[in-house]
Design a protein around this motif. Structure first.
Motif, mmCIF file in Angstrom:
data_model
loop_
_atom_site.group_PDB
_atom_site.id
_atom_site.type_symbol
_atom_site.label_atom_id
_atom_site.label_comp_id
_atom_site.label_asym_id
_atom_site.label_seq_id
_atom_site.Cartn_x
_atom_site.Cartn_y
_atom_site.Cartn_z
ATOM 1 N N GLN A 1 -12.514 -3.253 -4.044
ATOM 2 C CA GLN A 1 -12.252 -2.083 -3.234
ATOM 3 C C GLN A 1 -11.077 -1.900 -2.661
ATOM 4 O O GLN A 1 -10.910 -1.194 -1.658
ATOM 5 C CB GLN A 1 -13.523 -1.866 -2.172
ATOM 6 C CG GLN A 1 -14.713 -1.917 -2.536
ATOM 7 C CD GLN A 1 -15.845 -1.944 -1.827
ATOM 8 O OE1 GLN A 1 -15.792 -1.589 -0.638
ATOM 9 N NE2 GLN A 1 -17.237 -1.857 -2.179
ATOM 10 N N ALA A 2 -10.034 -2.501 -3.337
ATOM 11 C CA ALA A 2 -8.728 -2.495 -2.665
ATOM 12 C C ALA A 2 -8.074 -1.039 -2.663
ATOM 13 O O ALA A 2 -7.116 -0.785 -1.815
ATOM 14 C CB ALA A 2 -7.564 -3.419 -3.670
ATOM 15 N N ARG B 1 0.328 -6.150 0.600
ATOM 16 C CA ARG B 1 0.464 -7.300 -0.423
ATOM 17 C C ARG B 1 -0.719 -7.979 -0.127
ATOM 18 O O ARG B 1 -1.126 -8.504 -1.292
ATOM 19 C CB ARG B 1 1.743 -8.166 0.043
ATOM 20 C CG ARG B 1 1.959 -9.215 -0.693
ATOM 21 C CD ARG B 1 3.329 -9.933 -0.097
ATOM 22 N NE ARG B 1 3.688 -10.900 -0.835
ATOM 23 C CZ ARG B 1 4.857 -11.620 -1.052
ATOM 24 N NH1 ARG B 1 5.892 -11.074 -0.043
ATOM 25 N NH2 ARG B 1 5.227 -12.199 -1.960
ATOM 26 N N GLU B 2 -1.405 -7.976 0.846
ATOM 27 C CA GLU B 2 -2.701 -8.853 1.155
ATOM 28 C C GLU B 2 -3.731 -8.212 0.253
ATOM 29 O O GLU B 2 -4.692 -8.797 -0.198
ATOM 30 C CB GLU B 2 -2.957 -9.083 2.547
ATOM 31 C CG GLU B 2 -1.938 -9.951 3.383
ATOM 32 C CD GLU B 2 -2.367 -9.771 4.674
ATOM 33 O OE1 GLU B 2 -3.409 -9.222 5.216
ATOM 34 O OE2 GLU B 2 -1.588 -10.502 5.763
ATOM 35 N N GLN B 3 -3.653 -6.810 -0.006
ATOM 36 C CA GLN B 3 -4.679 -6.232 -0.650
ATOM 37 C C GLN B 3 -4.613 -6.223 -2.084
ATOM 38 O O GLN B 3 -5.449 -6.211 -2.721
ATOM 39 C CB GLN B 3 -5.125 -5.033 -0.010
ATOM 40 C CG GLN B 3 -5.545 -4.905 1.633
ATOM 41 C CD GLN B 3 -5.602 -3.699 2.125
ATOM 42 O OE1 GLN B 3 -5.428 -2.463 1.552
ATOM 43 N NE2 GLN B 3 -5.734 -3.504 3.248
ATOM 44 N N VAL C 1 5.553 5.011 -2.893
ATOM 45 C CA VAL C 1 4.451 4.396 -2.046
ATOM 46 C C VAL C 1 3.264 5.006 -2.808
ATOM 47 O O VAL C 1 2.128 4.026 -3.084
ATOM 48 C CB VAL C 1 4.618 5.082 -0.770
ATOM 49 C CG1 VAL C 1 3.216 4.835 -0.033
ATOM 50 C CG2 VAL C 1 5.780 4.422 -0.020
ATOM 51 N N TRP C 2 3.241 6.155 -3.503
ATOM 52 C CA TRP C 2 2.008 6.571 -4.288
ATOM 53 C C TRP C 2 1.810 5.864 -5.737
ATOM 54 O O TRP C 2 0.661 5.636 -6.186
ATOM 55 C CB TRP C 2 2.474 8.030 -4.431
ATOM 56 C CG TRP C 2 1.236 8.800 -4.628
ATOM 57 C CD1 TRP C 2 0.241 8.882 -3.652
ATOM 58 C CD2 TRP C 2 0.520 9.681 -5.970
ATOM 59 N NE1 TRP C 2 -1.029 9.778 -4.102
ATOM 60 C CE2 TRP C 2 -0.799 10.179 -5.274
ATOM 61 C CE3 TRP C 2 1.112 10.136 -6.786
ATOM 62 C CZ2 TRP C 2 -1.335 11.023 -6.158
ATOM 63 C CZ3 TRP C 2 0.252 10.823 -7.648
ATOM 64 C CH2 TRP C 2 -0.720 11.452 -7.346
ATOM 65 N N THR C 3 3.075 5.345 -6.295
ATOM 66 C CA THR C 3 2.816 4.318 -7.270
ATOM 67 C C THR C 3 1.627 3.219 -6.924
ATOM 68 O O THR C 3 0.978 2.726 -7.547
ATOM 69 C CB THR C 3 4.009 3.985 -7.837
ATOM 70 O OG1 THR C 3 4.892 5.229 -8.430
ATOM 71 C CG2 THR C 3 3.926 3.120 -9.052
ATOM 72 N N LEU C 4 1.948 2.668 -5.637
ATOM 73 C CA LEU C 4 1.315 1.487 -5.331
ATOM 74 C C LEU C 4 -0.220 1.849 -5.166
ATOM 75 O O LEU C 4 -1.039 1.270 -5.552
ATOM 76 C CB LEU C 4 2.009 0.972 -4.020
ATOM 77 C CG LEU C 4 3.054 0.186 -4.082
ATOM 78 C CD1 LEU C 4 3.713 -0.286 -2.786
ATOM 79 C CD2 LEU C 4 3.145 -1.058 -4.927
ATOM 80 N N LEU D 1 8.307 -7.056 -6.829
ATOM 81 C CA LEU D 1 8.475 -5.769 -6.035
ATOM 82 C C LEU D 1 8.527 -6.242 -4.401
ATOM 83 O O LEU D 1 9.433 -5.785 -3.517
ATOM 84 C CB LEU D 1 7.075 -4.724 -6.242
ATOM 85 C CG LEU D 1 7.281 -3.593 -5.128
ATOM 86 C CD1 LEU D 1 8.311 -2.725 -5.301
ATOM 87 C CD2 LEU D 1 6.068 -2.726 -5.372
ATOM 88 N N PHE D 2 7.414 -6.963 -4.074
ATOM 89 C CA PHE D 2 7.337 -7.446 -2.714
ATOM 90 C C PHE D 2 8.602 -8.286 -2.490
ATOM 91 O O PHE D 2 8.899 -8.592 -0.986
ATOM 92 C CB PHE D 2 5.994 -8.371 -2.501
ATOM 93 C CG PHE D 2 4.907 -7.299 -2.589
ATOM 94 C CD1 PHE D 2 4.793 -6.108 -1.553
ATOM 95 C CD2 PHE D 2 3.716 -7.657 -3.381
ATOM 96 C CE1 PHE D 2 3.734 -5.166 -1.967
ATOM 97 C CE2 PHE D 2 2.785 -6.748 -3.579
ATOM 98 C CZ PHE D 2 2.294 -5.527 -2.763
#
Length: 574
Positions: free
Chosen positions: A523-524, A486-488, A567-570, A378-379
């Motif tokens: 806690q992502a 992506r970092e989280q 966005v909400w899926t992420l 995805l990214f």
């Protein structure tokens, strides 16, 4: 048509997992409560949810009812195996009604004029899943009408149809792709070894309960194959085999003895009683086989092994010596069958080198790896990679669910020292894995251009028209906030990949417990809430002007709602 129907149902099932997540979320529950009661939340959150549902409710209800009607009309048309002109006309009328209600849903949604934001994102996901279900059903009905028009659904000549069925069945029976599979070869080898060993024992052993040239043990195992795909010796199943075979061999002896005592030397009465007993025996155990949940296998064995014992002739004129010989042979037969079942269990246990716990943990690890690859794709804006990873994750999860019942500690012969994960925890992990897989499936749905009657996970080929999907990924992944996402998200998925298999194997407890205590990764979800709000704003600003016009035909082509769901899926994925 059957293959298309199955793929359609699979896609709908995955969307239902997403709908389930929407309903279980707290904000969606508040939304439904406001819709029903018209109450305001503690901080006024329902003020804008109430009018939205008021505008959408009629369109949703009408689309739902017409889609259900179309589904039932299609299923009823399939019952007799032939589509009549009247049935085709009914399907067409329902298709027109569904299409009209799809437009009404689009108009109602456009009237609401929702921006790309987190507001009502759960409700938008619910409506989008509803639109996907309706369009998938409409596409399948259109395929049915086309097939009927081309004559593919008309009944063929009965003789030709039977010949074709025989030919296809014979080809499937000796299909090389099935016969040469590693799992099928192991299945054949396990049963072949046990049957051959029992044959040799019956051929050479003599004395005690054994007699030379005895075929009973080998013949019994040909009726008691260890099922294909079984990875562990099921001691409860072995106990049921012993019980079923023993009762099936013993009960006819008792029944025949009672008939002999009642009938005496009357052959006519004995024949009538034997026929009545046989009919009652078969009827009773067939009824239990179909109606009992726990004892169906046992009753099947009792009925199968006992029926030919009831067909033996009565021994009215037999002397004492003949009766002794007869019952000695019956006793030896029961002993031989018991030995055969124990041999089968022992061979299966020896040839099953890997435990179901290890196999289950490996499948879940591969599921986690596929999930990791899907998020990475995805990214990287790789649509084909997202689809491939989702398909692989779906396959691994299906195999893990099939292995889960064999991991029940109750099936073990002894408890041992291993501290295995409880079945409740195992089922909970599978439950959340299904929800995660549903989110990936929805992600594939929103990034791809809709193709009629195309299963989302059946093909590796990219869509021919990449306008919407590539544009959507470019808009989404081009946002600056996606770097923070992506970092989280990536460390969170990495923890899942490493922790879950370790928990399944009950090993390295200190390692995975320390990993679960890492606040940054665990806690992502909380951290993504703030980033998600910024991401919604950036996505809304990056929509090109030429794509700002909403689709007027179907909601599944609307770029705004697809970006909102992406966005909400992420957020839900974390």
């Amino acid at each position: 048509l059957l293959a298309k129907f199955v793929s359609t149902v699979v896609d709908i099932r995955e969307w239902l997992f997403v709908v389930k997540t929407c309903v279980l979320r707290e904000d969606s529950v508040v939304s439904l409560d406001c819709r029903q009661h018209g109450d305001n939340g503690d901080n006024g959150e329902c003020n804008w949810r109430g009018p939205f549902w008021k505008m959408m409710r009629d369109a949703i209800d009408n689309l739902t009812s017409t889609t259900i009607e179309l589904t039932w009309v299609c299923l009823k048309a399939f019952q007799d195996g032939e589509m009549t002109k009247d049935e085709i006309r009914k399907i067409k009328r329902r298709m027109v009604s569904v299409k009209a209600n799809q437009r009404l849903l689009v108009q109602a949604f456009a009237k609401a004029a929702l921006p790309i934001s987190e507001d009502l994102s759960g409700e938008q996901t619910f409506i989008f899943a509803l639109a996907c279900w309706s369009r998938q059903t409409h596409d399948f009905a259109a395929l049915t009408v086309t097939a009927a028009r081309e004559g593919a659904l008309h009944k063929s000549n009965s003789v030709t149809s039977v010949a074709r069925s025989v030919r296809d069945g014979f080809c499937d029976l000796f299909d090389k792709q099935v016969l040469l599979k590693h799992q099928h070869l192991k299945y054949a080898f396990r049963n072949w070894v046990s049957i051959c060993l029992c044959y040799l024992l019956g051929y050479y052993l003599s004395g005690s309960i054994f007699t030379r040239y005895n075929y009973v043990m080998a013949m019994t195992l040909t009726l008691l194959f260890v099922p294909e795909g079984s990875h562990v010796i099921e001691y409860e199943k072995c106990a049921h085999r012993l019980l079923g075979v023993f009762v099936g061999k013993s009960l006819p002896i008792i029944i025949i003895a009672l008939i002999q005592q009642i009938a005496g030397h009357s052959s006519s009465l004995g024949l009538l009683l034997q026929v009545a007993a046989t009919w009652s025996y078969v009827t009773f155990f067939c009824f239990l086989y179909y109606d009992s949940d726990k004892w169906s296998y046992v009753t099947c064995l009792i009925g199968g092994f006992g029926i030919y014992g009831l067909m033996e002739p009565l021994y009215a004129n037999a002397d004492e010596s003949s009766l002794n010989t007869l019952f000695v042979s019956k006793y030896r037969e029961i002993g031989n069958v018991t030995v055969a079942v124990f041999i089968q269990a022992a061979i299966h246990s020896v040839l099953s080198r890997r435990s179901p716990y290890l196999l289950f943990s490996k499948r879940m690890q591969r599921f986690g790896n596929a999930l990791q690859e899907g998020v990475q794709a995805l990214f990287d804006r790789d649509i084909s990679g997202i689809r491939t990873a989702t398909r692989e994750a779906s396959g691994h999860l299906a195999l893990a669910k099939a292995l889960a019942p064999e991991c029940d500690p109750k099936l073990r012969l002894y408890r041992g020292g291993a501290d295995h994960v409880q079945m409740l925890v195992r089922h909970s992990i599978l439950h959340y894995a299904e929800l995660v897989l549903g989110e990936l499936h929805m992600l594939v749905t929103v990034v791809e251009t809709w193709t009629p009657n195309h299963a989302l996970l059946d093909s590796d080929e990219d869509s021919d028209d990449g306008h919407y999907d590539l544009c959507l990924l470019d808009i989404l992944c081009g946002c600056a906030s996606m770097n923070q996402v992506r970092e989280q998200v990536t460390p969170c998925v990495d923890v899942l990949v490493h922790v879950m298999p370790s928990m399944m194997r009950a090993k390295n407890k200190g390692t995975w417990r320390d990993m679960l205590r890492k606040p940054t990764e665990v806690q992502a979800d909380l951290l993504l809430e703030t980033v998600g709000r910024n991401l919604y704003k950036e996505v809304s600003q990056r929509v090109p002007a030429d794509l700002n016009q909403r689709d007027e035909e179907d909601l599944t082509n609307d770029l705004h709602i697809r970006l909102t769901i992406a966005v909400w899926t992420l957020q839900r994925l974390t």
